[in-house]
Design an enzyme around this catalytic site. Structure first.
Site, PDB file in Angstrom:
ATOM      1  N   GLU A 260       0.876  -1.171   0.000  1.00 25.20           N
ATOM      2  CA  GLU A 260       0.000   0.000   0.000  1.00 25.20           C
ATOM      3  C   GLU A 260       0.908   1.213   0.000  1.00 25.20           C
ATOM      4  OE1 GLU A 260      -2.139   2.710   3.048  1.00 25.20           O
ATOM      5  OE2 GLU A 260      -2.695   0.624   3.420  1.00 25.20           O
ATOM      6  N   CYS A 297      -3.217   7.309   5.505  1.00 30.36           N
ATOM      7  CA  CYS A 297      -3.130   6.992   4.077  1.00 30.36           C
ATOM      8  C   CYS A 297      -4.411   7.353   3.346  1.00 30.36           C
ATOM      9  CB  CYS A 297      -2.796   5.530   3.875  1.00 30.36           C
ATOM     10  SG  CYS A 297      -3.717   4.412   4.929  1.00 30.36           S
TER      11      CYS A 297
END
Length: 503
Positions: A260, A297
């Protein structure tokens, strides 16, 4: 309390080269740098433990996961205390993240007990079928082997030593070797102590888990290149993730890298919603943008609006709301420095105007807000690069067609958001297929910070949001990263693995 050692297959190990953590409060502590020798020892122990651990009944693995959760909770006060010192995160945030961490472990325990993840499929033998008979075929998912997990800087618990990657891999039947993050090594070591307590209490092979402190780029390189590691889970920067991804692909036997990486998580404010509640959306955006000093994020860094008086009012309201946010401590000096560099880079781009400036010290971040046009956005793809921190960019487009063009120009995202009212449905229908192609999660009338740990959650997306668009790092589908299908043809039933026998 942590005493500055690696945990390798049930034993605490030291090292000659050491690094210091960077606490916000108190003096630094010393931790050993992970070496290729440490990695080799951990990987070999994981491989040796694999067959016995993978063969355990799912109920036994589920009990193990719940024991880890209990052991973490037993150390809750200690984890919070050292986490606050190392990261600067408030105690309430760390306590909430601990609850999420233990909740993930318990969720995966429930998930593997149900057995649906095995995706069992049976085609019974048809010996009399013409023109050719069909054999007995049985399919089931199997764990891939030892998994490497990289602890994340911004989530010292939920995406680190016992976070979602570790929980899902252990649930799948895969031993785990964790590279701890240098931002919070003491926190990681206490969590490793909890996992070791669960291993001993449940009689699990200690090779099933190791934690190696970082401290050097070579630690991560050695981990992803070790021939016994079968897959990698990573949460971090685009540059770091891309480098590791390339190493995994370049191995003599390439392995999957589930990374990620970066996302700006754009929001599209449709005209009627903007007119009806633009000020409220601006306030909500400011709160989401600055949550945790913008170190999520899913931080919504970009807002796209159709130019006009309502868009200007939205920008003014966002400036007002953001200006009320004080300085927040960032996780590391390196992250704070990267935030400063990103802010300076954005300000220097032609067509970008700074509408909220601020001043901050070496580790405390304050918000910045910029505006640009759809034309400038479409002409310069660097405007779509993530700046990790409480920084926002408003893109003023000339109408729905240019808004659609901005949506089509997006790189892969973790999330995209539509703010809409019922009368915005026509524009929303135009945008939704585009945003669904660009992101792993599409929201309406909300803000993406805060990722629910649930069966239906997707926390991933097309590159560069993640390196594999078919995976999620949050939710029960995360277990699919660590399993692969095996078909058994005409194998006697008493030889089939445990999962086949309880159908």
């Amino acid at each position: 309390m942590p005493d500055g050692r690696h945990l390798i297959a049930g034993e605490w190990a030291d090292g000659t080269e050491r690094f210091a953590n960077m606490p916000v409060v108190g003096e630094p502590s010393s931790y050993p740098v992970g070496t290729a020798a440490h990695i080799d020892r951990a990987a070999k122990a994981a491989e040796a433990a694999f067959y016995s651990y993978a063969a355990l009944p799912r109920t036994t693995r589920a009990k193990f996961l719940r024991a880890i959760a209990e052991a973490i909770n037993d150390r809750g006060a200690e984890i919070t205390a050292i986490g606050v010192r190392e990261t600067g995160l408030p105690s309430a945030r760390l306590e909430g993240e601990r609850g999420r961490t233990t909740g993930q472990l318990q969720l995966f325990a429930d998930h593997i007990e149900a057995g649906e993840y095995l995706d069992r499929r049976i085609d019974i033998a048809l010996p009399d079928r013409q023109p050719l008979p069909r054999p007995d075929l049985q399919l089931m998912q199997h764990p891939v082997g030892p998994v490497a997990v990289f602890g994340a800087s911004n989530f010292p618990l939920a995406f680190s030593v016992a976070g979602g990657d570790t929980a899902s891999a252990l649930a799948a039947g895969c031993p785990v070797v964790v590279k701890g993050h240098e931002a919070h090594p003491g926190t990681g070591e206490i969590v490793a102590q909890a996992i070791l307590a669960a291993i001993k209490g449940q009689g699990i092979d200690p090779g099933v888990f190791s934690m190696i402190h970082g401290g050097s780029r070579e630690t991560g390189v050695s981990l992803v290149q070790h021939p016994l590691i079968r897959a990698v889970g990573f949460t971090g920067s685009l540059a770091g993730g891309k480098a590791l991804f390339d190493l995994c692909a370049a191995r003599p036997e390439p392995i999957p890298f589930f990374g990620e990486l970066g996302s700006v998580n754009p929001m599209f404010l449709l005209p009627e919603a903007l007119a009806a509640r633009g000020t409220d959306i601006a306030k909500g955006w400011a709160a989401s943008l600055t949550l945790g000093a913008g170190q999520f994020c899913t931080n919504p860094g970009v807002a796209v609006v159709i130019e006009g008086a309502k868009a200007d009012a939205f920008a003014d309201a966002a400036v007002t709301a953001l200006a009320q946010t004080g300085a927040q401590t960032m996780l590391t000096k390196g992250i704070a420095s990267a935030y400063r560099e990103g802010q300076e880079r954005l300000k220097a781009i032609a067509g970008v105007e700074e509408i909220l400036s601020s001043v901050y010290d070496s580790r405390a971040a304050t918000p910045f807000l910029y505006r640009t046009t759809g034309e400038a956005w479409l002409a310069n793809e660097t405007l779509g690069e993530e700046v990790f921190g409480p920084l926002g960019l408003i893109v003023f487009v000339r109408g729905p067609d240019e808004m659609q063009a901005v949506a089509k120009s997006l790189k892969g995202q973790l999330t995209c958001t539509l703010h809409l009212d019922p009368s915005d449905t026509a524009i929303a229908r135009m945008l939704l297929p585009i945003l669904s192609r660009k992101a792993g999660r599409v929201l309406a009338n909300g803000f993406p910070t805060g990722v629910e740990v649930a069966d239906a959650m997707v926390h991933g997306g097309p590159y560069p949001a993640s390196t594999n668009f078919g995976h999620t790092s949050v939710g029960t589908m995360a277990i699919r990263r660590w399993i692969r299908p095996v078909c058994y043809q005409n194998i006697p039933i008493d030889l089939l693995p445990e999962g086949h026998l309880d159908i």
